[in-house]
Enzyme design. Structure first.
Site, PDB file in Angstrom:
ATOM      1  N   TYR A 126       0.849  -1.201   0.000  1.00  0.00           N
ATOM      2  CA  TYR A 126       0.000   0.000   0.000  1.00  0.00           C
ATOM      3  C   TYR A 126       0.881   1.247   0.000  1.00  0.00           C
ATOM      4  O   TYR A 126       0.619   2.214  -0.711  1.00  0.00           O
ATOM      5  CB  TYR A 126      -0.893  -0.012   1.243  1.00  0.00           C
ATOM      6  CG  TYR A 126      -1.862   1.147   1.294  1.00  0.00           C
ATOM      7  CD1 TYR A 126      -3.169   1.009   0.827  1.00  0.00           C
ATOM      8  CD2 TYR A 126      -1.480   2.392   1.801  1.00  0.00           C
ATOM      9  CE1 TYR A 126      -4.051   2.070   0.851  1.00  0.00           C
ATOM     10  CE2 TYR A 126      -2.357   3.456   1.825  1.00  0.00           C
ATOM     11  CZ  TYR A 126      -3.644   3.293   1.362  1.00  0.00           C
ATOM     12  OH  TYR A 126      -4.516   4.343   1.379  1.00  0.00           O
ATOM     13  N   LYS A 184      -2.635   6.357 -23.372  1.00  0.00           N
ATOM     14  CA  LYS A 184      -2.293   6.661 -24.770  1.00  0.00           C
ATOM     15  C   LYS A 184      -0.814   6.361 -25.041  1.00  0.00           C
ATOM     16  O   LYS A 184      -0.452   5.216 -25.220  1.00  0.00           O
ATOM     17  CB  LYS A 184      -2.689   8.089 -25.084  1.00  0.00           C
ATOM     18  CG  LYS A 184      -4.226   8.215 -25.097  1.00  0.00           C
ATOM     19  CD  LYS A 184      -4.694   9.622 -25.346  1.00  0.00           C
ATOM     20  CE  LYS A 184      -6.195   9.672 -25.492  1.00  0.00           C
ATOM     21  NZ  LYS A 184      -6.663   9.513 -26.881  1.00  0.00           N
ATOM     22  N   PHE A 240     -10.173  19.482 -24.339  1.00  0.00           N
ATOM     23  CA  PHE A 240     -10.660  18.116 -24.455  1.00  0.00           C
ATOM     24  C   PHE A 240     -11.928  18.039 -23.587  1.00  0.00           C
ATOM     25  O   PHE A 240     -12.072  18.815 -22.648  1.00  0.00           O
ATOM     26  CB  PHE A 240      -9.598  17.094 -24.016  1.00  0.00           C
ATOM     27  CG  PHE A 240     -10.094  15.687 -24.203  1.00  0.00           C
ATOM     28  CD1 PHE A 240     -10.329  15.200 -25.481  1.00  0.00           C
ATOM     29  CD2 PHE A 240     -10.379  14.864 -23.120  1.00  0.00           C
ATOM     30  CE1 PHE A 240     -10.850  13.928 -25.675  1.00  0.00           C
ATOM     31  CE2 PHE A 240     -10.893  13.587 -23.310  1.00  0.00           C
ATOM     32  CZ  PHE A 240     -11.130  13.116 -24.584  1.00  0.00           C
ATOM     33  N   THR A 241     -12.832  17.107 -23.914  1.00  0.00           N
ATOM     34  CA  THR A 241     -14.143  17.080 -23.236  1.00  0.00           C
ATOM     35  C   THR A 241     -14.023  17.050 -21.707  1.00  0.00           C
ATOM     36  O   THR A 241     -14.661  17.843 -21.008  1.00  0.00           O
ATOM     37  CB  THR A 241     -14.967  15.857 -23.695  1.00  0.00           C
ATOM     38  OG1 THR A 241     -14.148  14.693 -23.584  1.00  0.00           O
ATOM     39  CG2 THR A 241     -15.451  16.004 -25.129  1.00  0.00           C
ATOM     40  N   PHE A 299     -22.646  12.597 -24.891  1.00  0.00           N
ATOM     41  CA  PHE A 299     -22.206  11.685 -25.960  1.00  0.00           C
ATOM     42  C   PHE A 299     -21.938  10.274 -25.452  1.00  0.00           C
ATOM     43  O   PHE A 299     -21.973   9.319 -26.214  1.00  0.00           O
ATOM     44  CB  PHE A 299     -20.966  12.246 -26.675  1.00  0.00           C
ATOM     45  CG  PHE A 299     -19.762  12.420 -25.778  1.00  0.00           C
ATOM     46  CD1 PHE A 299     -19.562  13.606 -25.098  1.00  0.00           C
ATOM     47  CD2 PHE A 299     -18.839  11.408 -25.624  1.00  0.00           C
ATOM     48  CE1 PHE A 299     -18.456  13.778 -24.270  1.00  0.00           C
ATOM     49  CE2 PHE A 299     -17.723  11.558 -24.809  1.00  0.00           C
ATOM     50  CZ  PHE A 299     -17.542  12.749 -24.118  1.00  0.00           C
ATOM     51  N   ARG A 328     -17.147  13.218 -32.979  1.00  0.00           N
ATOM     52  CA  ARG A 328     -16.479  14.363 -32.367  1.00  0.00           C
ATOM     53  C   ARG A 328     -17.054  15.609 -33.039  1.00  0.00           C
ATOM     54  O   ARG A 328     -16.478  16.184 -33.940  1.00  0.00           O
ATOM     55  CB  ARG A 328     -14.966  14.294 -32.549  1.00  0.00           C
ATOM     56  CG  ARG A 328     -14.289  13.132 -31.854  1.00  0.00           C
ATOM     57  CD  ARG A 328     -14.060  13.219 -30.349  1.00  0.00           C
ATOM     58  NE  ARG A 328     -15.182  13.164 -29.457  1.00  0.00           N
ATOM     59  CZ  ARG A 328     -15.066  12.872 -28.161  1.00  0.00           C
ATOM     60  NH1 ARG A 328     -13.905  12.574 -27.621  1.00  0.00           N
ATOM     61  NH2 ARG A 328     -16.119  12.871 -27.378  1.00  0.00           N
ATOM     62  N   ASP A 352      -0.542  18.940 -21.384  1.00  0.00           N
ATOM     63  CA  ASP A 352      -1.253  17.663 -21.376  1.00  0.00           C
ATOM     64  C   ASP A 352      -0.454  16.737 -22.292  1.00  0.00           C
ATOM     65  O   ASP A 352      -0.470  16.884 -23.514  1.00  0.00           O
ATOM     66  CB  ASP A 352      -2.692  17.855 -21.894  1.00  0.00           C
ATOM     67  CG  ASP A 352      -3.470  16.541 -21.947  1.00  0.00           C
ATOM     68  OD1 ASP A 352      -2.855  15.472 -22.114  1.00  0.00           O
ATOM     69  OD2 ASP A 352      -4.719  16.586 -21.839  1.00  0.00           O
TER      70      ASP A 352
HETATM   71  N1  F0G Z   1      -6.431  14.632 -22.123  1.00  0.00           N
HETATM   72  C1  F0G Z   1      -6.461  14.202 -23.394  1.00  0.00           C
HETATM   73  C2  F0G Z   1      -5.732  14.951 -24.445  1.00  0.00           C
HETATM   74  C3  F0G Z   1      -7.186  13.045 -23.724  1.00  0.00           C
HETATM   75  O1  F0G Z   1      -7.208  12.627 -24.974  1.00  0.00           O
HETATM   76  C4  F0G Z   1      -7.864  12.345 -22.699  1.00  0.00           C
HETATM   77  C5  F0G Z   1      -8.641  11.158 -22.987  1.00  0.00           C
HETATM   78  C6  F0G Z   1      -7.810  12.851 -21.387  1.00  0.00           C
HETATM   79  C7  F0G Z   1      -7.085  14.002 -21.138  1.00  0.00           C
HETATM   80  C8  F0G Z   1      -8.526  12.167 -20.268  1.00  0.00           C
HETATM   81  O2  F0G Z   1      -7.804  11.029 -19.923  1.00  0.00           O
HETATM   82  O3  F0G Z   1      -9.414   9.153 -20.421  1.00  0.00           O
HETATM   83  O4  F0G Z   1      -7.371   8.791 -18.998  1.00  0.00           O
HETATM   84  O5  F0G Z   1      -9.267  10.113 -18.133  1.00  0.00           O
HETATM   85  N2  F0G Z   1      -8.946  10.803 -24.162  1.00  0.00           N
HETATM   86  C9  F0G Z   1      -9.694   9.584 -24.508  1.00  0.00           C
HETATM   87  C10 F0G Z   1      -9.988   9.526 -25.974  1.00  0.00           C
HETATM   88  C11 F0G Z   1     -10.886   9.331 -23.664  1.00  0.00           C
HETATM   89  O6  F0G Z   1     -10.786   8.662 -26.386  1.00  0.00           O
HETATM   90  O7  F0G Z   1      -9.412  10.279 -26.747  1.00  0.00           O
HETATM   91  P1  F0G Z   1      -8.516   9.705 -19.334  1.00  0.00           P
END
Ligand code: F0G
Length: 482
Positions: A79, A265, A131-132, A454, A388, A222
C-alpha cells in the site's frame, strides 16, 4: 516504420511481430443494424461482440509490449512504499526530467486535481484546444476556457504542419484583457484531440513558455500523446530532424511547469499522472492525492499498471514505437484523400478524422452529421468510430444546442493493434459509403443525459429510417453476409 518498395511507393510496415491475438467479429449487416438501433445510434453503446474493428479510441486499447506484460508479474502491491512506484519515478526522471511524479487513476483525475487547486471562479484558462473532460473539470471549478488556436487550426483541408500551435498574438491579447493574475495557467495539449490530433511545434511551445513566464503564468502540458507529438516534430520541424525522440520529449517537458497525462495513450497502459519539478506545486497537490486517488505510491492505479507504465515511458522514446500509429494514420488519411474522401489534413497523431461537414453536407449541423456518419460507418463496415462534433458538446445555459467547431468521425488508430489489410478494408468501405452518402440522414435525441451526453445519449434517425435504406443498398452490392 516506413519502408520503400521497389516500385517507389513508401508504406508503413509494422515494426513488431504479433504473438498474442484477440478474436474480432464481423457480424452480418442485419445484425449491425440491430446493434446500432439498440445502442441508440451511439457507437459508445455497442458491445465488443458486434464490432469488427474498434477504432472508437486509442485510450487503453493500444497493444502492450512483451516487456510491459512481463513487468506486471513483478509488481509490488505494498500500500505504501511500493517498489513499483520507485521504478515509475525513475522513468519519469530519466525520460521526462521531472523531480516529482504523482500517479492518479487516469487522465481526468489529474484534470480534477489541477483544476481544484489551480482554477478559481473567474479565472480563464487559455489553451490550444479543449478536451471534453478537461472542459468539464475546469468549468466545474469556475474557470473559463479560451481556445486561442491559430486561424489554420479549424481548416480541415490544410497543409499547415502544426495546427496544434497556440496563437501568440491572441495569447498576448488575453493577458492584456483579463490581467495575468486571472490567467490560471496556459494549457498545451500534445496533439489536439478534438480537432484532428494536430501537433504543436517546439518553437511555438518555447514562445508560449517565454510569454507565460514573463507574466508569471504557469505552463501546463497535457502529455497524453507526447511521443506522437514528438515524432511529428521530428518529421516536420526542420531544426529537430536529427534529434532523438527522447531529446524532443525532454525539451518539451523542460518547458512545462506541470505535466499531466492519461497513461492510456502514449504510455500504452491504464492510469495517469501529474509530474513537476516545482516543489511548491508538488506540496500543494500531494495532500489531495490520498483523499481523492490513493496513497502517493499507487495513486489509484494498480501497481501492475504502474510497472507497465514505467516500461511504457521508456519504450515511447523508441522511434518505431513513437511512429507506429502516426505512420499508419498518414497512410490511411492519404489513401482516403487521394480518393476525394474528405479527411482532416495533414494527418495527425491520434486517428484518421473524416470530415462529416463535407462528407454529408446535406445534413444540418443540429441534426448531428458526425453522429450520423459514425453510425453509417459502423453499419457499412463493422468499424466503430467516435463522434467528435455537436453531440460531444454541452447545451448552453438556455438549453440550446451549441454547434461544434468541427463535425468529425474519428477513426482512432490504437498502437500496434491493426494491420495494413485492416486499413485497406476501412478505406474500401468508406469509399462505398461516400458513394452512397445521399442515403444518410440526420439524427435526433430520444434520451439525453445532462452532462457529457455523448457517452450515454440515445438517438434515432430523424424523419425516415435511413439506416434501413443504407442496409438495403449495401446488401444489393455485397450480399447479406458482408
Ligand atoms: N487529455 C487528453 C488529451 C485526452 O485525450 C484524454 C482522454 C484525457 C485528457 C482524459 O484522460 O481518459 O485517462 O481520463 N482521451 C480519450 C480519448 C478518452 O478517447 O481520446 P482519461
Amino acid at each position: 516504420m516506413k519502408l520503400k518498395l521497389a516500385d517507389g511507393r513508401e508504406i508503413p510496415v509494422e515494426p513488431h511481430k504479433v504473438r498474442i491475438v484477440q478474436k474480432s467479429y464481423l457480424v452480418p449487416i442485419e445484425e449491425r443494424l440491430r446493434a446500432i438501433r439498440e445502442g441508440g445510434y451511439n457507437t459508445f453503446l455497442l458491445r465488443t461482440r458486434d464490432i469488427f474493428m474498434d477504432m472508437l479510441t486509442d485510450s487503453g486499447t493500444n497493444a502492450m509490449s512483451d516487456n510491459q506484460l512481463a513487468s506486471m508479474m513483478v509488481s509490488d502491491d505494498a500500500y505504501a512504499g511500493s517498489e513499483s512506484f520507485y521504478k515509475l519515478e525513475d522513468a519519469v526522471k530519466d525520460v521526462f526530467g521531472f523531480e516529482y511524479c504523482l500517479p492518479v487513476h487516469q487522465g481526468r483525475a489529474a484534470e480534477h486535481l489541477i483544476s481544484k487547486l489551480f482554477v478559481k471562479p473567474g479565472d480563464v484558462v487559455p489553451m490550444n484546444y479543449h478536451f471534453t473532460t478537461t472542459k468539464a473539470h475546469f468549468e466545474t471549478f469556475g474557470g473559463k476556457i479560451l481556445e486561442i488556436f491559430t486561424d489554420e487550426a479549424l481548416n480541415t483541408s490544410s497543409q499547415e504542419p502544426f495546427k496544434g500551435n497556440l496563437d501568440l498574438d491572441k495569447f498576448a491579447d488575453t493577458i492584456k484583457k483579463y490581467g495575468a493574475d486571472k490567467v490560471a495557467f496556459v494549457r498545451m495539449e500534445a496533439t489536439t484531440n478534438l480537432i484532428g490530433g494536430q501537433p504543436f511545434s517546439l518553437s511555438n511551445l518555447k514562445a508560449v513558455k517565454k510569454m507565460a513566464a514573463e507574466n508569471g503564468i504557469p505552463l501546463v502540458v497535457d502529455g497524453s500523446l507526447i511521443s506522437e507529438n514528438a515524432y511529428l516534430i521530428k518529421m516536420r520541424e526542420k531544426e529537430y530532424k536529427d534529434s532523438s525522440i527522447l531529446e524532443i520529449i525532454r525539451e518539451i517537458m523542460s518547458l512545462a511547469d506541470i505535466m499531466y497525462l492519461s497513461g492510456r495513450k502514449s504510455c500504452s497502459v491504464r492510469g495517469g499522472m501529474i509530474a513537476t519539478s516545482n516543489k511548491d506545486h508538488f506540496d500543494r497537490i500531494m495532500p489531495c492525492l490520498p483523499v481523492y486517488e490513493g496513497f502517493l505510491t499507487y495513486g489509484g492505479m494498480s501497481t501492475k499498471e504502474i510497472e507497465a507504465m514505467a516500461v511504457g515511458i521508456r519504450e515511447m522514446t523508441e522511434l518505431e514505437v513513437a511512429g507506429s500509429s502516426v505512420d499508419m494514420i498518414e497512410y490511411f488519411v492519404n489513401r482516403l484523400d487521394e480518393r476525394g474522401i474528405p479527411v482532416v489534413t495533414p494527418p495527425g497523431g491520434l486517428a484518421c478524422h473524416v470530415d462529416a461537414s463535407r462528407f454529408v453536407p446535406h445534413i444540418p449541423q443540429l441534426d448531428y452529421p458526425a453522429g450520423s456518419l459514425t453510425a453509417a460507418i459502423y453499419l457499412t463496415s463493422g468499424i466503430r468510430s467516435m463522434e467528435r462534433g455537436t453531440v460531444s458538446m454541452e447545451r448552453d445555459g438556455d438549453g440550446n444546442d451549441v454547434p461544434s467547431d468541427l463535425e468529425l468521425a474519428r477513426l482512432a488508430v490504437p498502437r500496434r493493434v491493426y494491420t495494413m489489410s485492416h486499413v485497406e478494408y476501412a478505406v474500401d468501405r468508406l469509399e462505398w459509403l461516400y458513394n452512397h452518402r445521399d442515403l444518410v440522414g440526420g439524427l435526433e435525441f430520444t434520451h439525453e443525459p445532462p452532462v457529457l451526453r455523448f457517452f450515454f445519449g440515445k438517438l434515432r434517425p430523424k424523419g425516415e429510417d435511413w439506416g434501413l435504406k443504407l442496409v438495403e443498398a449495401f446488401k444489393s452490392d455485397f450480399g447479406s453476409d458482408a
